[in-house]
Design a protein around this motif. Structure first.
Motif, PDB file in Angstrom:
ATOM      1  N   MET A 126       0.819  -1.206   0.000  1.00 58.34           N
ATOM      2  CA  MET A 126       0.000   0.000   0.000  1.00 58.34           C
ATOM      3  C   MET A 126       0.855   1.258   0.000  1.00 58.34           C
ATOM      4  N   ARG A 127       0.325   2.280  -0.692  1.00 61.21           N
ATOM      5  CA  ARG A 127       1.026   3.545  -0.823  1.00 61.21           C
ATOM      6  C   ARG A 127       0.177   4.690  -0.267  1.00 61.21           C
ATOM      7  N   GLY A 147      -2.076  -4.215   4.651  1.00 62.87           N
ATOM      8  CA  GLY A 147      -1.559  -2.892   4.932  1.00 62.87           C
ATOM      9  C   GLY A 147      -2.699  -1.886   4.961  1.00 62.87           C
ATOM     10  N   ARG A 148      -2.345  -0.619   5.086  1.00 61.51           N
ATOM     11  CA  ARG A 148      -3.323   0.473   5.048  1.00 61.51           C
ATOM     12  C   ARG A 148      -2.690   1.634   4.299  1.00 61.51           C
ATOM     13  N   ASN A 186      15.362   1.763   5.851  1.00 61.67           N
ATOM     14  CA  ASN A 186      13.921   1.582   5.680  1.00 61.67           C
ATOM     15  C   ASN A 186      13.601   1.038   4.293  1.00 61.67           C
ATOM     16  N   GLY A 187      12.348   0.627   4.105  1.00 61.65           N
ATOM     17  CA  GLY A 187      11.872   0.226   2.792  1.00 61.65           C
ATOM     18  C   GLY A 187      11.647   1.444   1.901  1.00 61.65           C
ATOM     19  N   PRO A 188      11.188   1.238   0.657  1.00 65.16           N
ATOM     20  CA  PRO A 188      10.969   2.350  -0.273  1.00 65.16           C
ATOM     21  C   PRO A 188      10.046   3.411   0.322  1.00 65.16           C
ATOM     22  N   ALA A 189      10.372   4.678   0.063  1.00 64.54           N
ATOM     23  CA  ALA A 189       9.710   5.803   0.740  1.00 64.54           C
ATOM     24  C   ALA A 189       8.235   5.932   0.391  1.00 64.54           C
ATOM     25  N   HIS A 190       7.787   5.372  -0.741  1.00 60.58           N
ATOM     26  CA  HIS A 190       6.391   5.537  -1.131  1.00 60.58           C
ATOM     27  C   HIS A 190       5.474   4.484  -0.515  1.00 60.58           C
ATOM     28  N   PHE A 191       6.033   3.487   0.158  1.00 63.74           N
ATOM     29  CA  PHE A 191       5.193   2.469   0.782  1.00 63.74           C
ATOM     30  C   PHE A 191       4.704   2.941   2.147  1.00 63.74           C
ATOM     31  N   PHE A 193       3.935   1.295   4.860  1.00 58.21           N
ATOM     32  CA  PHE A 193       4.572   0.707   6.043  1.00 58.21           C
ATOM     33  C   PHE A 193       5.859   1.449   6.377  1.00 58.21           C
ATOM     34  N   ALA A 194       6.620   1.872   5.338  1.00 64.36           N
ATOM     35  CA  ALA A 194       7.874   2.586   5.566  1.00 64.36           C
ATOM     36  C   ALA A 194       7.606   3.971   6.139  1.00 64.36           C
ATOM     37  N   ILE A 195       6.573   4.626   5.660  1.00 65.23           N
ATOM     38  CA  ILE A 195       6.205   5.947   6.192  1.00 65.23           C
ATOM     39  C   ILE A 195       5.850   5.838   7.670  1.00 65.23           C
ATOM     40  N   ARG A 196       5.056   4.819   8.005  1.00 68.87           N
ATOM     41  CA  ARG A 196       4.634   4.668   9.408  1.00 68.87           C
ATOM     42  C   ARG A 196       5.805   4.292  10.316  1.00 68.87           C
ATOM     43  N   ARG A 197       6.712   3.471   9.835  1.00 71.08           N
ATOM     44  CA  ARG A 197       7.866   3.093  10.664  1.00 71.08           C
ATOM     45  C   ARG A 197       8.735   4.305  10.948  1.00 71.08           C
ATOM     46  N   LYS A 198       8.930   5.136   9.944  1.00 74.67           N
ATOM     47  CA  LYS A 198       9.719   6.355  10.157  1.00 74.67           C
ATOM     48  C   LYS A 198       9.005   7.286  11.141  1.00 74.67           C
ATOM     49  N   ARG A 199       7.691   7.406  11.016  1.00 79.21           N
ATOM     50  CA  ARG A 199       6.925   8.254  11.934  1.00 79.21           C
ATOM     51  C   ARG A 199       7.021   7.753  13.371  1.00 79.21           C
TER      52      ARG A 199
END
Length: 351
Positions: A126-127, A147-148, A186-191, A193-199
């Protein structure tokens, strides 16, 4: 073996056996499981064409697999697919896997549903503001998202892990151990899950009056090579991080290789935490220094998604439409107190 022989073996009528195989709700769970067990033992296979005419169902779940020249393969997808298969085989369901260019997934979903060859659809990766969600809601088949998305209403069926909480908890542990400069592979920035992990990581740092230095963040495919090159870049910084968070044990494998080459001891010179998808060929406890991890099984997630889709198709039981799993934080030897000072990697290479 045909249907008549199977029904004689079980001492049931052909109608009851047929209804059990086709998911009719009036057949109780005990009888259905007895029939399915006999199917597994005898190798009986129903006539798919006749079954489809009788029920209007294809007995298949559709998956769109993004692929293109230069697009990296993903071991995580294979493990998830194994989980889907674990549950699908119990109900004699098939997969229809449709490869698609990453930019053409919406059109591929439409074609897959229009073909009439699937009863339900599954998508992943998910993106942010993912346009596939609106598309899926407009189609005529049940679906589940692994995902969400971010930035759109969460009013669709999903199964996800709480990525924000997982990396918040992992970062908090490192802060409690005295680490102040923490990096992220982290994983690719547009995914999503990666955005949430960074947050989650940034939130934990902010709670302690710290900030996430963007020079200590890498977004990339989750491969060994990207873990290695990312870790080498962190060690080349004037002040290298004393702790690393990795979004996968595959990334961690490369990071550990770079740390070993630099002569740094994991758990004392540098602490490392990885997210563990429970990949059978890459167990965190088998690393040279056992890894502290946030753990959530991809195979279990795949099995659960298949169970939910098949239950909806066959009307077996009512299951939750939305599930958010909490990852488990498992502390091992790769995390320890922050060293007294950073920068020794550069000193060693210079000396």
């Amino acid at each position: 073996m045909n249907l008549k022989q199977l029904s004689q073996l079980l001492g049931l009528s052909q109608t009851t056996v047929s209804r059990a195989l086709n998911g009719y709700p009036e057949v109780n769970a005990e009888t259905r499981e007895r029939v399915l067990d006999a199917v597994r033992r005898t190798g009986y296979r129903p006539n798919r064409a006749a079954q489809r005419l009788a029920t209007g169902r294809a007995g298949s779940i559709g998956l769109v697999m993004p692929t293109a020249h230069g697009y990296p393969s993903d071991v995580h997808f294979g493990e998830f697919l194994a989980g889907l298969g674990d549950e699908a085989v119990r109900h004699d369901f098939h997969f229809v896997i449709n490869p698609s260019h990453p930019d053409d997934e919406e059109a591929t979903c439409k074609r897959l549903v229009a073909s009439g060859n699937i009863d339900a659809l599954f998508i992943a990766y998910m993106r942010e503001k993912d346009p596939r969600v609106a598309l899926l809601k407009s189609l005529s088949v049940p679906f589940i998202v692994h995902g969400r998305s971010i930035g759109i209403p969460t009013d669709y069926p999903y199964l996800d892990i709480d990525n924000t909480a997982a990396f918040h908890d992992a970062t908090k542990l490192l802060i409690q151990l005295g680490h102040r400069r923490i990096a992220l592979l982290n994983g690719p920035a547009h995914f999503a899950f990666a955005i949430r992990r960074k947050r989650g990581m940034a939130a934990a740092l902010a709670e302690s009056g710290l900030t996430l230095d963007e020079t200590c963040v890498q977004h990339s495919p989750m491969t060994d090579e990207h873990g290695f090159s990312g870790m080498k870049r962190f060690l080349d910084l004037p002040e290298w991080p004393t702790a690393i968070l990795c979004s996968s044990t595959v990334l961690a494998l490369g990071a550990v290789r770079a740390l070993n080459q630099a002569g740094l001891k994991i758990g004392s010179d540098v602490s490392l935490i990885a997210h563990d998808d429970v990949l059978p060929m890459l167990k965190p406890e088998n690393f040279s220094v056992p890894l502290t991890t946030t753990r959530s099984s991809l195979r279990s997630a795949g099995s659960r998604i298949a169970k939910r889709l098949i239950s909806r198709i066959l009307k077996l039981e009512i299951l939750p439409e939305q599930e958010l799993w909490r990852a488990e934080l498992i502390v091992r030897a790769s995390t320890g107190p922050a060293p007294h000072r950073a920068g020794r990697a550069n000193e060693r290479s210079a000396g």
